[in-house]
Every structure is written in structure tokens, then in C-alpha cells.
Design a protein around this motif. Structure first.
Motif, mmCIF file in Angstrom:
data_model
loop_
_atom_site.group_PDB
_atom_site.id
_atom_site.type_symbol
_atom_site.label_atom_id
_atom_site.label_comp_id
_atom_site.label_asym_id
_atom_site.label_seq_id
_atom_site.Cartn_x
_atom_site.Cartn_y
_atom_site.Cartn_z
ATOM 1 N N LEU A 156 -10.078 14.185 -14.026
ATOM 2 C CA LEU A 156 -10.230 12.525 -13.896
ATOM 3 C C LEU A 156 -9.602 11.812 -14.965
ATOM 4 N N ILE A 157 -9.401 12.414 -16.099
ATOM 5 C CA ILE A 157 -8.922 11.554 -17.309
ATOM 6 C C ILE A 157 -7.376 11.550 -16.999
ATOM 7 N N PHE A 158 -6.773 12.782 -16.530
ATOM 8 C CA PHE A 158 -5.245 12.660 -16.308
ATOM 9 C C PHE A 158 -4.959 11.698 -15.360
ATOM 10 N N THR A 159 -5.757 11.848 -14.318
ATOM 11 C CA THR A 159 -5.402 11.005 -13.265
ATOM 12 C C THR A 159 -5.632 9.294 -13.747
ATOM 13 N N ARG A 160 -6.680 8.939 -14.135
ATOM 14 C CA ARG A 160 -6.696 7.676 -14.807
ATOM 15 C C ARG A 160 -5.755 7.309 -15.829
ATOM 16 N N SER A 168 0.014 -0.520 -17.576
ATOM 17 C CA SER A 168 0.464 -1.094 -18.867
ATOM 18 C C SER A 168 1.905 -1.183 -19.125
ATOM 19 N N LEU A 169 2.619 -0.547 -18.183
ATOM 20 C CA LEU A 169 4.238 -0.618 -18.352
ATOM 21 C C LEU A 169 4.807 -1.977 -18.428
ATOM 22 N N GLY A 192 -3.206 0.036 -27.597
ATOM 23 C CA GLY A 192 -3.511 -0.513 -26.305
ATOM 24 C C GLY A 192 -3.966 0.658 -25.348
ATOM 25 N N LEU A 193 -3.120 1.726 -25.335
ATOM 26 C CA LEU A 193 -3.200 2.991 -24.478
ATOM 27 C C LEU A 193 -4.797 3.474 -24.900
ATOM 28 N N ILE A 194 -4.945 3.608 -25.996
ATOM 29 C CA ILE A 194 -6.185 4.446 -26.486
ATOM 30 C C ILE A 194 -7.272 3.651 -26.092
ATOM 31 N N ASP A 195 -7.141 2.185 -26.478
ATOM 32 C CA ASP A 195 -8.369 1.371 -26.174
ATOM 33 C C ASP A 195 -8.582 1.395 -24.809
ATOM 34 N N MET A 197 -8.147 3.657 -22.489
ATOM 35 C CA MET A 197 -9.173 4.846 -22.188
ATOM 36 C C MET A 197 -10.468 4.712 -22.784
ATOM 37 N N MET A 198 -10.726 4.626 -23.960
ATOM 38 C CA MET A 198 -11.808 4.708 -24.504
ATOM 39 C C MET A 198 -12.682 3.441 -24.154
ATOM 40 N N GLY A 199 -12.027 2.473 -24.035
ATOM 41 C CA GLY A 199 -13.108 1.223 -23.650
ATOM 42 C C GLY A 199 -13.235 1.121 -22.341
#
Length: 331
Positions: A156-160, A168-169, A192-195, A197-199
Motif C-alpha cells: 500500500l505504501i509503494f502504491t500511494r 507532486s511532479l 514535501g514528499l516525506i510530509d 507520506m507521513m502527514g
């Protein structure tokens, strides 16, 4: 039972055919699954890359899928993972770096010790695209151990993550425009990418729902009760729905209830098909057997499998071919 006799005979014929042709059907399934995943990556990532991107060529996709069909699932997953990292690198160094870190974490935490469950990781993106992802944790709980919750969550994580990168591109491209990225731009892209996912509360609640579902389904189907598999299946889908609805009411994750309902119904049908082929017993003909030895009395409950009589040989008085009885404790 007689009403289901035709379906049971069909199941036995299909399973016999599969066992005879397994050496051909397994590569075909790996090819179809690998090609589907590569085409999904092409649709979400390669179309935004340069014209020379690897996945832009349908021929390259087919060749890669053929290679994946000739190797075990673990190696096929590795090939697809390398292609995904390469395509992300062609779009954004930051996106590729985060993906590589997640892959490394996935390998170190789980697949180094249980490589056979990697097929669950591969199935999740394909199921998500078809709105059948609600079935994956239930199937994992039925057929695998409690550790199957890990590949379900990572899938699920890889998919999302791929979907997040695609969203974000425009912002990443805007930052790269004008002669290259500065250190601050790269840091902002990472953040931005980490936030993202984590947020992402929807992702967190969905991952928690899937992990909990896989664990609960696995626990219930091992209970020594009648209709353990059916109970586990119903409990799994009820739990998924309840957690997502609670998350929507508590955190406002904006669940699309129409899509959720359709996905649950389709997933339930798929799981019933899997259950029919993987496990099917007749609780109407349960037998209680008692025997003893020098030290103990033994009380055994025997539940016959619903196996069609093969090659015209009738079942015995218990309604099953010789040697087909199974203990309720097996499931």
C-alpha cells in the motif's frame, strides 16, 4: 450439497488441470502480473518523463515482463523495484532516494526472512488500480501467517507513494525550472514528499486498517470453530469498513463511500472465489470420533471436505473419498 455438486466438480477439475499445467501457468501469471505493474508505472510515471524513458516503450515492458516470468517472485519484484527507482530518478532524484530508502527498509525488516510473501506486495498495486485492494489483507490473513500484514502495508505504501510523486511532479518541475536545483530546492522537495507520506491521514488509517484486518482474519481462521473461514472473511470486511468510517468521522479523511462500497462488494466476491478453491468443508456431516489407548481417551471432531467423487468412484458412508477427512483444528 447436491446443489453445489456441479461447482465442486468444476473446482476439482480446475485444480487437477492446474496441478498438471502448473509449470506453464505460473510463468503466465507472473508475466501478466509483471506486465500489469509495468504498465501501471508507465501510466503514472513514464508519461511525465523524457521521451527516452525506459517504460515509454511497450516492447521494453513486454521484454521485462518476460524476464520476470522466468524468475521467482522475489527476483521479479526486484526487477520491478529497480525499474521504478530508475523511472523516479529520471523525474526526481529526491523521489528516487526516498523510494530506495523504503525498499531497503522493506527488505531488511521482512522479505529477507519471508521472501515467499513478496507476491502480496506485487498484488497490492494491481488490486488498488482495480479497486480490489480491500481483498488483499483478507486473502493474506486466510492463506498466510500474521506476518503477511507487513507486505500488505508495504504494498500500500509503494502504491500511494507513486501516486504522491505523480501529484507532486508539477511542483517539483516548477522548482527545477530556471537552470537547475539549489540545495534549498532539493531539501524542500525531500520535505514535501516525506510530509506528503507521513502527514497523509488517509494512508495511515488505511494501512492500519489493512494490517489489523490481516491479523484478525488470520487469528479467527485458526480458531477451532465451525465456519472459521467464513467468520474470518466477514469479520475482515466489517473491520475494514468500520475503521475507515471511524477514521472519516474522527479525522475527516474524506472517504469516498460509493467507491468503498463497490470495492468491498467486489473484494468480497473475489475472496469467496479464493476461499472456494483454497478451503471448503461440509459442516453438515461433522463426525465425532472417540478412541483410547493405555493412557488417554481421545475425542476428535472430523469435518469432511466437499470433494466431488473422482472418476466415478462413489464416496463412502461419510460422504467423502477415502483419506479426505480433515480436522476442524486444521483451519
Amino acid at each position: 450439497m447436491n446443489d453445489c455438486g456441479g461447482f465442486i466438480e468444476l473446482r476439482e477439475n480446475l485444480m487437477t488441470f492446474y496441478k498438471k499445467q502448473e509449470y506453464l501457468l505460473q510463468p503466465v501469471f507472473r508475466f501478466a502480473l509483471s506486465l500489469g505493474l509495468l504498465l501501471l508505472l508507465r501510466g503514472h510515471l513514464a508519461v511525465h518523463a523524457a521521451a527516452g524513458a525506459v517504460l515509454n516503450s511497450v516492447l521494453v515492458n513486454i521484454i521485462l515482463a518476460l524476464v520476470c516470468s522466468m524468475v521467482p517472485y522475489g527476483a521479479a519484484a526486484g526487477i520491478i523495484a529497480l525499474v521504478m527507482v530508475w523511472e523516479l530518478y529520471s523525474l526526481s532524484l529526491e523521489a528516487a532516494g526516498i523510494c530506495a530508502a523504503i525498499l531497503l527498509l522493506c527488505i531488511l525488516l521482512y522479505f529477507r526472512f519471508a521472501p515467499r510473501d513478496v507476491v502480496i506486495l506485487l498484488l497490492m498495486p494491481a488490486a488498488y488500480a482495480l479497486n480490489l485492494h480491500y481483498a488483499v489483507p483478507v486473502i493474506a490473513g486466510l492463506l498466510l501467517g500474521p506476518g503477511a500484514a507487513v507486505p500488505v502495508v508495504f504494498g500500500l505504501i509503494f502504491t500511494r507513494y507513486v501516486l504522491l510523486v505523480e501529484e507532486s511532479l508539477p511542483e517539483i518541475s516548477r522548482a527545477a525550472a530556471g537552470g537547475g536545483l539549489t540545495g534549498a530546492d532539493i531539501l524542500n522537495n525531500f520535505r514535501g514528499l516525506i510530509d506528503g507520506m507521513m502527514g497523509n491521514r488517509q494512508l495511515i488509517i488505511l494501512a492500519a486498517s489493512f494490517a489489523l484486518t490481516a491479523l484478525v482474519v488470520c487469528f479467527i481462521r485458526h480458531l477451532i470453530i465451525e465456519h472459521a473461514w467464513g467468520t474470518a472473511i466477514v469479520a475482515g470486511f466489517v473491520l475494514e469498513t468500520a475503521v475507515l468510517m471511524a477514521g472519516d468521522m474522527k479525522f475527516g479523511i474524506h472517504v469516498d463511500f460509493v467507491r468503498l462500497l463497490i470495492g468491498i462488494i467486489l473484494s468480497f466476491i473475489l475472496v469467496q472465489i479464493v476461499s472456494f478453491f483454497a478451503f471448503n468443508v461440509d459442516y453438515l456431516r461433522v463426525e465425532n470420533v472417540q478412541f483410547e489407548d493405555e493412557d488417554y481417551y481421545y475425542y476428535v471432531k472430523a469435518v469432511p471436505k466437499t470433494i466431488a467423487p473422482l472418476y466415478g468412484i462413489p464416496a463412502d458412508q461419510s460422504g467423502m473419498p477415502s483419506g479426505s477427512a480433515g480436522s476442524a483444528g486444521d483451519r
